[in-house]
Structure formats: structure tokens, C-alpha cells
Motif scaffolding. Structure first.
Motif, PDB file in Angstrom:
ATOM      1  N   GLY A 150     -11.163   5.577  -2.196  1.00  0.00           N
ATOM      2  CA  GLY A 150     -10.950   6.681  -1.273  1.00  0.00           C
ATOM      3  C   GLY A 150     -11.212   8.034  -1.887  1.00  0.00           C
ATOM      4  N   ARG A 151     -12.131   8.085  -2.843  1.00  0.00           N
ATOM      5  CA  ARG A 151     -12.391   9.364  -3.496  1.00  0.00           C
ATOM      6  C   ARG A 151     -12.890  10.390  -2.494  1.00  0.00           C
ATOM      7  N   LYS A 152     -13.550   9.886  -1.454  1.00  0.00           N
ATOM      8  CA  LYS A 152     -14.126  10.823  -0.504  1.00  0.00           C
ATOM      9  C   LYS A 152     -13.123  11.281   0.529  1.00  0.00           C
ATOM     10  N   ASP A 153     -11.947  10.693   0.551  1.00  0.00           N
ATOM     11  CA  ASP A 153     -10.940  11.123   1.516  1.00  0.00           C
ATOM     12  C   ASP A 153      -9.888  11.998   0.865  1.00  0.00           C
ATOM     13  N   LYS A 154     -10.072  12.297  -0.401  1.00  0.00           N
ATOM     14  CA  LYS A 154      -9.068  13.071  -1.121  1.00  0.00           C
ATOM     15  C   LYS A 154      -9.686  14.363  -1.628  1.00  0.00           C
ATOM     16  N   ALA A 155      -8.860  15.381  -1.727  1.00  0.00           N
ATOM     17  CA  ALA A 155      -9.300  16.610  -2.366  1.00  0.00           C
ATOM     18  C   ALA A 155      -8.106  17.151  -3.139  1.00  0.00           C
TER      19      ALA A 155
END
Ligand code: SF4
Lengths: 194, 251
Positions: free
Chosen positions: B220-225
Motif C-alpha cells: 500500500g505504498r501508493k495509498d500512504k503519504a
């Protein structure tokens, strides 16, 4: 070289009406419309930050950000990091190209990858992707195509070139077309609980 | 094309016996292939880091001249071999196909490195083609990231073995109706159109990647900031050291 906190006070005193916020070691400019004024101050005051080394885009899911790194070649100081935030739906930030020529291509790159529109940029076009590419590939919600499944556009193109497309591949493409879907790569996963 | 060793009709023992007496026995095929295999002219172009290794292979230490392939030509019209050395981005792929189409027969292709075979480390990217074999036929695949110069030499030797196995009467480029020009892909709104050419390449029936390595680990790297208002996470090295092992019991 001033500390970041001192720099913040100095800028706020020099340009009334600007509000800055300390974010870690950088300065966040609250109102993007002040950017040109602040950059002019950084360049032309005794800070002498005459070199804009990078303009970067960043996607923080709820907003987009443009990050600037300023250095001074004359005083050998820097970097001063400035952040500007803008919303995802209609991202607009003033362009710094008029002040720093070097910003031109970097802003084009941030536009190309994140879709941030730099107002006042003389020539805002895509720079890495080709003309006619749709979407902003570095945004976190960018949906990539599935490169193993042909779509109807591909099939039509191939048949136009005289290439015979095998039946199962064609059937799959027609099926997708009927459902009005695109062939997309696997979605990014759910985030781990933190 | 099928690989078959091009055995001469003459018994090997007899041949070497005659050679000692100064008589050389050969066949037309062997002579012809010997000439071709010993002067392969590669095309001089590189696309990424693998090209550096290709350059090293051409330099004095590895010396590709020992295999007769030292004459790198800057024009596709004059070359026999295309070494696709490096990452083929989607923006570059049409040019690579065009260069292949412009080469004169007989033409061979070596894909050098994981990138040109299947996308390599960039396989999940929006910008990199997942293997140039989607648009043109390949003779030798050369895995590695990058392959060492020895590997490129080995790939060249494999190609020479392939050339040795070809026969004048049956080779493709003397046949009628040979089509070895492939349509050049166009830029589309989401990537290249078409995504692959089914004449040359078809999707694998089994997902090798999944079979070998299991389901992809979705983190889920792309759903986290990162939240910039929180203090930055400490660097890994600052993590508390593991507790010291318990002291040895006194004996
Ligand atoms: S395979 Fe590795 S070394 Fe070769 S071009 Fe790709 S990334 Fe570079």
C-alpha cells in the motif's frame, strides 16, 4: 546563514500579509499567490538566493505540493526550502520562470508528472511523456494500463496494419469494450494498519 | 528457426588427417557460415547502463574483436546484429522497431540485460516497455543486470552457433515472401498502441512471476503519504540495539 525560524520572521516582516509555517526544516507558504513576492524577496534582498536548484512536485494524497530549493551562489549558502500546497482537483501555482530561467523545464516536468499548472509559464507542455498522453503518471492514484491485455483500439490498429489477431485475444478485447472498461494493472494494495 | 549443428558430410577423423597433409575439406555451407559468423557487424547504439558494459566488451580488456564483431556501425543499413543494450522506454520503442526494420537481411538481435528482455527493475513502471520481444523477434536473450562482458561474449558465441546451423538452401532470407518488417507502434493516450504484436509475442499462459514468487506483497505504498506535521521517523540505525546476551553462567 540564518536559521529557518529567523528566516521565517525576516520574510514575514519584509512582506506584510504573508504567512509562513515551519514544516520540519522547511518553510510552508500558506497562500500560493504570495509565491512570486517571496521568491523576489529571496532573490533580491541581502539573502542573495540567486540560484533555484530544483522545483519538485509531490503528491500527499489530500493535496499536491511544489517544493523549491534555493541556494546562493554569491554567498555560498543554502538551501532554503520552500513548500507551496495546492489542491488536487484544480492545482494552480504561480510560475517562477520570470524570476529564474532555470525553473522553466523543471516546472514543465512537475506539470508532466503531477499536473500542477504553473500560471504564467511561457510554454507549459509535457516534457517527458508525449503529446496526447492522458493522466499524471506520478500521482499516487494513477491507474496503469495492463500491458498483457489488448484493448479494442490495439486490435483495430493491428488489423489496420494487416496483422492477424488471435481469436481469444480479440474476444477479450471485445468483452472489455462491451463493458466499457479499460484493461488496468493490479491496483495498489491496501495500506497496512500503522 | 530450429537450431541444428551443421555437420559436414566428411568424417571428422578423415578431415583432420587430410588437414595435416595440407588438404582442407569443407562444404559450401560451412565456408559461407564461417565467413558470416566471423564478421558480424553490430549496430552502434546503447539505451542505458547495459550499453556501458557493451562498450567495455568492445574495449581492449575483453576485446570483442577476437570474435570478429568489433566493427560497430552507426547505421542500421550496414549492420547484421542489433544489441538492444539497455532499458527500452515506451518513448524509445518505436525507434528501436524502426531501426530493426531498416536493417538489411540477414539480421540478428541480442537483447542484453533484464530491461530489454522484460522491463527489468522498471517492469512495474508506466514508462518502460516490458521487453522489446513484444515487437520484434529476438535470437539471443542475455539475462543480467547488467550482464558481464563475458556474458555478452557468450551470447555472441551462441549467436555464432546459431549461424553455423543455417543452410543456404533453407535460410529465411533467400525464401520468397519473407516479411521481416514489423509495424512500428504508435503513442497512445495510456501507453503504446498496440501493447504487443501478437505475430511476434503472446502473453504467457501461466503467470511465471506469481508461480515463482507467490502473490505480490501489497504494502500500500501508493495509498500512504507521510504526515509532515509529525516529527520525522528516526533513522533505522537509531533503533535501540538488541539487548546484550545474558552473561555466561559462572562455572
Ligand atoms: S538490465 Fe540493469 S544494467 Fe541493464 S539497462 Fe536495465 S537496469 Fe541498466
Amino acid at each position: 546563514m540564518l536559521s529557518t525560524a529567523d528566516l521565517k520572521t525576516k520574510i514575514e516582516a519584509a512582506i506584510p500579509g504573508t504567512t509562513l509555517k515551519l514544516v520540519r526544516e522547511s518553510l510552508l507558504l500558506e497562500n500560493p499567490n504570495d509565491l512570486l513576492k517571496v521568491a523576489r524577496f529571496l532573490k533580491e534582498s541581502d539573502l542573495g538566493l540567486d540560484y533555484l536548484s530544483s522545483v519538485t512536485g509531490a503528491d500527499y494524497l489530500t493535496y499536491l505540493e511544489s517544493v523549491y530549493h534555493f541556494y546562493s551562489m554569491a554567498q555560498k549558502s543554502g538551501p532554503v526550502v520552500l513548500r507551496v500546497r495546492t489542491d488536487r482537483q484544480n492545482p494552480q501555482i504561480p510560475s517562477l520562470t520570470a524570476l529564474y530561467r532555470g525553473a522553466e523545464f523543471q516546472e514543465r516536468e512537475a506539470y508532466d508528472m503531477y499536473g500542477i499548472v504553473y500560471e504564467g509559464h511561457p510554454d507549459l507542455r509535457r516534457v517527458f511523456m508525449w503529446e496526447g498522453f492522458e493522466g499524471w503518471p506520478m500521482r499516487k492514484d494513477y491507474q496503469q494500463e495492463d500491458s498483457e491485455t489488448l484493448e479494442m483500439a490495439d486490435v483495430a490498429w493491428l488489423e489496420n496494419q494487416g496483422v492477424k489477431v488471435p481469436e481469444p485475444i480479440k474476444a477479450k478485447a471485445e468483452e472489455l469494450e462491451k463493458q466499457g472498461k479499460r484493461a488496468l494493472a493490479q491496483k495498489p494494495g491496501q495500506p497496512e494498519p500503522q | 528457426m530450429a537450431f541444428s549443428p551443421n555437420a559436414s558430410q566428411v568424417d571428422d577423423g578423415l578431415k583432420s588427417e587430410l588437414a595435416k597433409k595440407g588438404i582442407v575439406v569443407t562444404t559450401l555451407n560451412q565456408l559461407y557460415n564461417w565467413g558470416r559468423r566471423s564478421s558480424i557487424w553490430p549496430m552502434q547504439f546503447g539505451l542505458a547502463c547495459c550499453a556501458i558494459e557493451m562498450i567495455a566488451t568492445a574495449c581492449a580488456r575483453y576485446d570483442i574483436a577476437r570474435f570478429g564483431a568489433e566493427l560497430f556501425r552507426p547505421s542500421p543499413r550496414q549492420s547484421d546484429l542489433m544489441i538492444v543494450a539497455g532499458t527500452v522506454t515506451k518513448k524509445m520503442a518505436p525507434q528501436v522497431v524502426r531501426l530493426y526494420n531498416q536493417m538489411a537481411e540477414p539480421k540478428y538481435v541480442i537483447t542484453m540485460g533484464a530491461c530489454s528482455i522484460a522491463g527489468g527493475p522498471f517492469i512495474d513502471g508506466y514508462n518502460v516497455l516490458r521487453g522489446i520481444d513484444r515487437y520484434i523477434p529476438i535470437d539471443v536473450h542475455l539475462p543480467g543486470c547488467p550482464p558481464r562482458p563475458e556474458a555478452l561474449l557468450y551470447g555472441l558465441m551462441e549467436l555464432q552457433r546459431k549461424i553455423d546451423g543455417q543452410e543456404i538452401e533453407t535460410t529465411e532470407w533467400y525464401q520468397k515472401g519473407l516479411k521481416r518488417e514489423y509495424p512500428i507502434p504508435d503513442f497512445g493516450p495510456h501507453g503504446l498502441i498496440p501493447k504487443f504484436n501478437p505475430e511476434v509475442w503472446n502473453p504467457r499462459e501461466t503467470e511465471n512471476r506469481k508461480e515463482r514468487y507467490g502473490e505480490p506483497i501489497l504494502i500500500g505504498r501508493k495509498d500512504k503519504a507521510p504526515n509532515l506535521d509529525l516529527p520525522p521517523a528516526p533513522p533505522r540505525s537509531a533503533a535501540p540495539a538488541p539487548a546484550a546476551p545474558p552473561p555466561e553462567p559462572a562455572s
